[in-house]
Design a protein around this motif. Structure first.
Motif, PDB file in Angstrom:
ATOM      1  N   PHE A 234      36.282  22.644  12.868  1.00 43.44           N
ATOM      2  CA  PHE A 234      34.772  22.461  12.679  1.00 43.44           C
ATOM      3  C   PHE A 234      34.287  22.190  11.373  1.00 43.44           C
ATOM      4  O   PHE A 234      33.238  21.384  10.922  1.00 43.44           O
ATOM      5  CB  PHE A 234      34.008  23.475  13.695  1.00 43.44           C
ATOM      6  CG  PHE A 234      33.891  23.289  14.969  1.00 43.44           C
ATOM      7  CD1 PHE A 234      34.755  22.331  15.692  1.00 43.44           C
ATOM      8  CD2 PHE A 234      33.292  24.351  15.845  1.00 43.44           C
ATOM      9  CE1 PHE A 234      34.540  22.281  16.985  1.00 43.44           C
ATOM     10  CE2 PHE A 234      33.012  24.283  17.155  1.00 43.44           C
ATOM     11  CZ  PHE A 234      33.928  23.128  17.722  1.00 43.44           C
TER      12      PHE A 234
ATOM     13  N   GLY B  10      29.467  16.791  18.221  1.00 43.34           N
ATOM     14  CA  GLY B  10      29.446  18.304  18.637  1.00 43.34           C
ATOM     15  C   GLY B  10      29.831  18.481  20.210  1.00 43.34           C
ATOM     16  O   GLY B  10      30.327  17.279  20.572  1.00 43.34           O
TER      17      GLY B  10
ATOM     18  N   GLN C  86      26.100  24.530  14.255  1.00 41.03           N
ATOM     19  CA  GLN C  86      26.072  23.194  14.051  1.00 41.03           C
ATOM     20  C   GLN C  86      26.813  22.206  15.019  1.00 41.03           C
ATOM     21  O   GLN C  86      26.228  21.212  15.563  1.00 41.03           O
ATOM     22  CB  GLN C  86      26.556  22.680  12.672  1.00 41.03           C
ATOM     23  CG  GLN C  86      26.242  21.235  12.249  1.00 41.03           C
ATOM     24  CD  GLN C  86      26.760  21.156  10.729  1.00 41.03           C
ATOM     25  OE1 GLN C  86      27.492  21.909  10.197  1.00 41.03           O
ATOM     26  NE2 GLN C  86      26.347  20.135  10.205  1.00 41.03           N
ATOM     27  N   ARG C  87      27.980  22.726  15.744  1.00 43.54           N
ATOM     28  CA  ARG C  87      28.660  21.850  16.342  1.00 43.54           C
ATOM     29  C   ARG C  87      28.801  22.265  17.666  1.00 43.54           C
ATOM     30  O   ARG C  87      29.669  21.479  18.522  1.00 43.54           O
ATOM     31  CB  ARG C  87      30.336  22.197  15.658  1.00 43.54           C
ATOM     32  CG  ARG C  87      30.412  21.558  14.213  1.00 43.54           C
ATOM     33  CD  ARG C  87      29.694  20.046  14.165  1.00 43.54           C
ATOM     34  NE  ARG C  87      29.779  19.633  12.738  1.00 43.54           N
ATOM     35  CZ  ARG C  87      29.258  18.393  12.373  1.00 43.54           C
ATOM     36  NH1 ARG C  87      28.588  17.798  13.414  1.00 43.54           N
ATOM     37  NH2 ARG C  87      29.309  18.107  10.986  1.00 43.54           N
ATOM     38  N   SER C  88      28.285  23.343  18.294  1.00 43.94           N
ATOM     39  CA  SER C  88      28.681  23.680  19.734  1.00 43.94           C
ATOM     40  C   SER C  88      27.159  24.078  20.191  1.00 43.94           C
ATOM     41  O   SER C  88      26.354  24.877  19.601  1.00 43.94           O
ATOM     42  CB  SER C  88      29.354  24.998  19.829  1.00 43.94           C
ATOM     43  OG  SER C  88      29.788  25.102  21.166  1.00 43.94           O
TER      44      SER C  88
END
Length: 304
Positions: free
Chosen positions: A158, A169, A197-199
């Motif tokens: 990530f 994401g 930020q990504r999940s």
């Protein structure tokens, strides 16, 4: 059928994967195995054919990617992938279940080498797996379930990709027995930030009875507590959830099976865990799931 993408080197002469990092990612479709589970049949396919097979397996809607941990051979990875697929589908998940196979040596004596290889190959989880899957039409929802050192692979993967490839994401990220520094997941720390930020949501399943992580934190990692053993620090990012699993382990794993290794791997044979996993994948409210109970702390307890 078992579908996975691998960063292990492939020995074409012996027609088998090794335990060393490869220079390219290979996409694999396994169509069956011997009755004793000793040999899986199938082979390497093109990325485009593999993506089509993922879609045919239910990936037009949702895709769950399993990221294995330390001391996991390719055969062990395939066995657990099968258990995860059977477990979540029995609870109603109808998407595709696949795996990212990074080059673990499959031995307890290679911790440092596995950790180095996990870091080295982590970007390919995103670049060669998540991003091509997100480029499918229709665009599926992507979820991740990472075990043990697989949590390190996810965090490093990530963190190595920005938005130069377009904003991206995943939906649900879930760690069980995460062999990562608990401090990394504190609100504002690097791990907590990349997960935010990504999940869309992060769930950390942990057990104080995990003897493998007790050794990892106390001896191998210089006293730095593991997130899969003690949970996240008190200051937690909104949308991140700690699930305390001591009681589930004690209640549903027979005394004779509460060994050092099984205290770290029992998840893959536990129906209650799969029930909670399926509800999490479905996006149910974390605090009202029938599989969870409140505790006297900020976290929730898995008890089915």
């Amino acid at each position: 059928m078992a579908l996975f993408f691998s960063r292990r080197t492939y020995n074409a002469q012996k027609k088998k994967f090794t335990d060393n990092p490869a220079a390219l990612t290979r996409y694999v479709s396994m169509t069956g195995q011997n009755n004793d589970g000793s040999v899986h049949t199938g082979g390497i396919v093109s990325q485009s054919d593999w993506l089509k097979q993922v879609q045919q397996a239910g990936g037009t809607k949702e895709i769950l990617i399993y990221v294995h941990g330390f001391n996991t051979s390719q055969k062990d990875m395939l066995d657990r992938l099968g258990k995860i697929e059977t477990g979540v589908k029995a609870q109603g998940f109808d998407g595709a279940v696949i795996a990212y196979d990074w080059p673990s040596d499959g031995t307890i004596f290679a911790y440092n080498k596995d950790r180095s290889d996990a870091k080295k190959t982590a970007p390919h989880l995103v670049g060669d797996g998540i991003l091509p899957l997100l480029a499918l039409s229709p665009r599926p929802k992507i979820h991740l379930i990472a075990h043990s050192m697989g949590g390190l692979v996810v965090l490093r993967g990530f963190s190595d990709f920005g938005d130069s490839v377009g904003h991206w994401g995943v939906e649900q990220t879930m760690f069980c027995s995460a062999d990562i520094d608990a401090a990394w997941l504190e609100k504002g720390a690097w791990g907590g930030l990349v997960l935010k930020q990504r999940s869309k949501r992060f769930t950390n399943y942990y057990s104080g009875r995990d003897m493998v992580l007790a050794l990892s934190g106390g001896l191998i990692n210089g006293g730095r507590e593991r997130a899969g053993h003690v949970g996240m620090p008190p200051l937690i990012t909104k949308g991140h959830w700690d699930i305390y699993c001591n009681e589930q382990y004690k209640k549903h794993v027979p005394d004779a099976q509460q060994t050092t290794i099984n205290s770290h791997r029992w998840w893959f044979d536990n129906t209650g865990f799969y029930k909670d996993l399926a509800l999490t994948l479905d996006g149910k409210d974390a605090e009202t799931m029938s599989t969870r109970r409140p505790t006297n702390q900020a976290d929730l307890a898995l008890l089915t």
